[in-house]
Design a protein around this motif. Structure first.
Motif, mmCIF file in Angstrom:
data_model
loop_
_atom_site.group_PDB
_atom_site.id
_atom_site.type_symbol
_atom_site.label_atom_id
_atom_site.label_comp_id
_atom_site.label_asym_id
_atom_site.label_seq_id
_atom_site.Cartn_x
_atom_site.Cartn_y
_atom_site.Cartn_z
ATOM 1 N N TYR A 75 -38.813 4.935 27.756
ATOM 2 C CA TYR A 75 -37.212 5.141 28.080
ATOM 3 C C TYR A 75 -36.838 6.409 27.451
ATOM 4 C CZ TYR A 75 -36.434 0.559 29.914
ATOM 5 O OH TYR A 75 -36.619 -0.709 30.737
ATOM 6 N N GLY A 76 -37.444 6.587 26.319
ATOM 7 C CA GLY A 76 -36.780 8.060 25.586
ATOM 8 C C GLY A 76 -37.484 9.291 26.309
ATOM 9 N N ARG A 77 -38.397 9.091 26.942
ATOM 10 C CA ARG A 77 -38.964 10.442 27.886
ATOM 11 C C ARG A 77 -38.464 10.561 28.987
ATOM 12 N NH1 ARG A 77 -45.572 9.243 26.968
ATOM 13 N NH2 ARG A 77 -45.787 9.993 24.924
ATOM 14 N N ALA A 78 -38.019 9.172 29.664
ATOM 15 C CA ALA A 78 -37.551 9.158 31.034
ATOM 16 C C ALA A 78 -36.008 9.531 30.925
ATOM 17 C CB ALA A 78 -37.588 7.714 31.570
ATOM 18 N N SER A 79 -35.470 9.361 29.775
ATOM 19 C CA SER A 79 -33.928 9.871 29.630
ATOM 20 C C SER A 79 -33.908 11.078 29.485
ATOM 21 C CB SER A 79 -33.416 9.353 28.419
ATOM 22 O OG SER A 79 -33.265 7.779 28.228
ATOM 23 N N TRP A 80 -35.040 11.851 29.400
ATOM 24 C CA TRP A 80 -34.772 13.581 29.163
ATOM 25 C C TRP A 80 -34.660 13.925 30.611
ATOM 26 C CZ3 TRP A 80 -33.257 16.215 25.554
ATOM 27 C CH2 TRP A 80 -33.712 15.988 24.131
ATOM 28 N N ILE A 81 -35.051 13.364 31.722
ATOM 29 C CA ILE A 81 -34.745 13.463 33.113
ATOM 30 C C ILE A 81 -33.502 13.499 33.576
ATOM 31 C CG2 ILE A 81 -35.277 12.951 35.591
ATOM 32 C CD1 ILE A 81 -37.689 13.854 33.827
ATOM 33 N N TRP A 82 -32.528 12.421 32.826
ATOM 34 C CA TRP A 82 -31.202 12.384 32.994
ATOM 35 C C TRP A 82 -30.390 13.555 32.376
ATOM 36 C CZ3 TRP A 82 -28.843 8.444 36.089
ATOM 37 C CH2 TRP A 82 -29.741 7.552 36.450
ATOM 38 N N VAL A 83 -30.773 13.853 31.296
ATOM 39 C CA VAL A 83 -30.194 15.229 30.720
ATOM 40 C C VAL A 83 -30.312 16.185 31.430
ATOM 41 C CG1 VAL A 83 -30.233 16.741 28.432
ATOM 42 C CG2 VAL A 83 -30.641 14.071 28.512
ATOM 43 N N LEU A 84 -31.451 16.482 32.029
ATOM 44 C CA LEU A 84 -31.781 17.681 33.079
ATOM 45 C C LEU A 84 -30.755 17.494 34.042
ATOM 46 C CD1 LEU A 84 -33.667 20.190 33.704
ATOM 47 C CD2 LEU A 84 -35.251 18.431 34.680
#
Length: 223
Positions: free
Chosen positions: A138-147
């Motif tokens: 979830y931590g890694r995938a959340s960076w996609i939402w920041v992007l």
């Protein structure tokens, strides 16, 4: 892993109409009335009210249906107070900047918002967070939402600074559902790549046994 995709779980299309129709109506009304601010505001409010009624007719709760209308009203009020048509999109700029900051902060605090949202949808409370593999995914995938929010800002800010009202409306529509769909697909891919092959999936967090938790806590204390 046989879980539904993130698009299945989160329903990415639900807010697309709310987010695209009123801004496009604002631009259409603004252009149709010779770039009159009030022409755009009235068109946006009518469109926002129509979307709210449409959503309730499809079974949405009144509170949820009127959230989008409230956002349109606030955006319209800002534009009327400043007298600048481009300021209708100021709320969107601020919300994207704030969202990018909050999502990034949630990752830094090891409470990634994607995990929080999916956990609420699946009624897991915080069990997902006790699964080290899920927490990392979830931590890694959340960076996609920041992007996602950063991309919107990169597009919106120059248009806003140049007072490009029509382009802002088009960009708002183009970067809503298509970008959300891409974000859901890529973040789902990141999650799948981050979880071990034998992980049972999002619906089944693997929580360590109490003895394992104690050992892990002791190791963290030593570190």
């Amino acid at each position: 892993m046989r879980d539904e995709s993130l698009a299945d779980l989160l329903g990415g299309r639900r807010g697309a109409v709310d987010a695209t129709v009123p801004p496009l109506a604002f631009v259409a009304g603004w252009l149709a009335t010779g770039q009159s601010l009030w022409g755009g505001v009235v068109a946006a409010l009518v469109a926002g009210a129509a979307v709210a009624v449409w959503r309730m007719s499809r079974g949405a709760r009144p509170g949820a249906a009127f959230v989008g209308l409230l956002a349109v009203c606030v955006a319209a009020l800002i534009a009327v107070r400043t007298g600048r048509a481009a300021d209708f999109f100021l709320l969107q700029l601020v919300s994207n900047a704030a969202s990018a900051l909050v999502w990034a902060l949630s990752i830094a605090l090891r409470w990634p918002l994607l995990g929080v949202i999916v956990g609420v949808v699946l009624r897991q409370r915080t069990r997902w967070r006790r699964d080290p593999d899920l927490l990392r995914a979830y931590g890694r995938a959340s960076w996609i939402w920041v992007l996602q929010y950063a991309i919107r800002l990169a597009v919106f800010l120059p248009l806003y600074a140049a007072d490009q009202v029509a382009a802002l409306g088009v960009a708002r529509a183009a970067l809503t559902w298509p970008l959300i769909a891409a974000c859901l697909a890529v973040s789902w891919w990141v999650i799948r790549r981050s979880l071990p092959p034998d992980h049972p999936g999002l619906r089944h967090p693997v929580t360590p046994a109490p003895s394992d938790e104690i050992s892990e806590a002791r190791q963290n204390t030593k570190i």
